[in-house]
Design a protein around this motif. Structure first.
Motif, short mmCIF file in Angstrom:
data_model
loop_
_atom_site.label_atom_id
_atom_site.label_comp_id
_atom_site.label_asym_id
_atom_site.label_seq_id
_atom_site.Cartn_x
_atom_site.Cartn_y
_atom_site.Cartn_z
N GLU A 74 0.83 -1.21 0.00
CA GLU A 74 0.00 0.00 0.00
C GLU A 74 0.87 1.26 0.00
O GLU A 74 0.62 2.20 -0.76
N LEU A 75 1.87 1.30 0.86
CA LEU A 75 2.75 2.47 0.93
C LEU A 75 3.49 2.67 -0.39
O LEU A 75 3.63 3.80 -0.86
N ASN A 76 3.96 1.59 -0.98
CA ASN A 76 4.66 1.68 -2.27
C ASN A 76 3.75 2.25 -3.35
O ASN A 76 4.10 3.21 -4.04
N ASP A 77 2.58 1.64 -3.50
CA ASP A 77 1.70 2.01 -4.61
C ASP A 77 0.97 3.33 -4.39
O ASP A 77 0.88 4.15 -5.30
N ASP A 78 0.45 3.51 -3.18
CA ASP A 78 -0.42 4.66 -2.93
C ASP A 78 0.33 5.91 -2.46
O ASP A 78 -0.03 7.02 -2.84
N VAL A 79 1.34 5.73 -1.62
CA VAL A 79 2.05 6.89 -1.08
C VAL A 79 3.23 7.26 -1.97
O VAL A 79 3.27 8.36 -2.54
#
Length: 105
Positions: A20-25
């Motif tokens: 999630e952090l990789n893709d979204d943030v």
């Protein structure tokens, strides 16, 4: 910039928060701030940082992305040549091998 899904594709089941952090943030928020730095400039900076670290699998992926973001073969060759003096000659040799794969059509 296209929506990034590599985190979820590769790690979604194993490490969903990291994905999630990789893709979204990282890619969704930071990379999308093109009013601050263009995707092309972010690609140049990222390739330089990855070469300096010797993170060659990630470097190849970012070279591919950089090419899509408008970095030319000549610009990548210049980046690697310049960094050879700051990051090390062996890293430059390794980076050139990747660049030849990515930028040879």
């Amino acid at each position: 910039m296209a929506k990034q899904t590599a985190g979820r594709d590769k790690l979604g089941d194993f490490a969903p928060k990291f994905a999630e952090l990789n893709d979204d943030v990282l890619f969704g928020e930071v990379w999308s701030r093109e009013d601050k730095l263009s995707a092309r400039d972010r690609s140049l900076i990222t390739c330089a940082a990855l070469m300096a670290q010797g993170a060659f699998p990630q470097l190849k992926s970012h070279m591919i992305m950089g090419k899509k973001n408008g970095i030319t073969k000549d610009e990548m060759a210049e980046l690697i040549t310049h960094l050879a003096f700051y990051c090390g000659w062996p890293k430059a040799w390794s980076a050139f091998g990747l660049a030849q794969e990515v930028f040879t059509d």
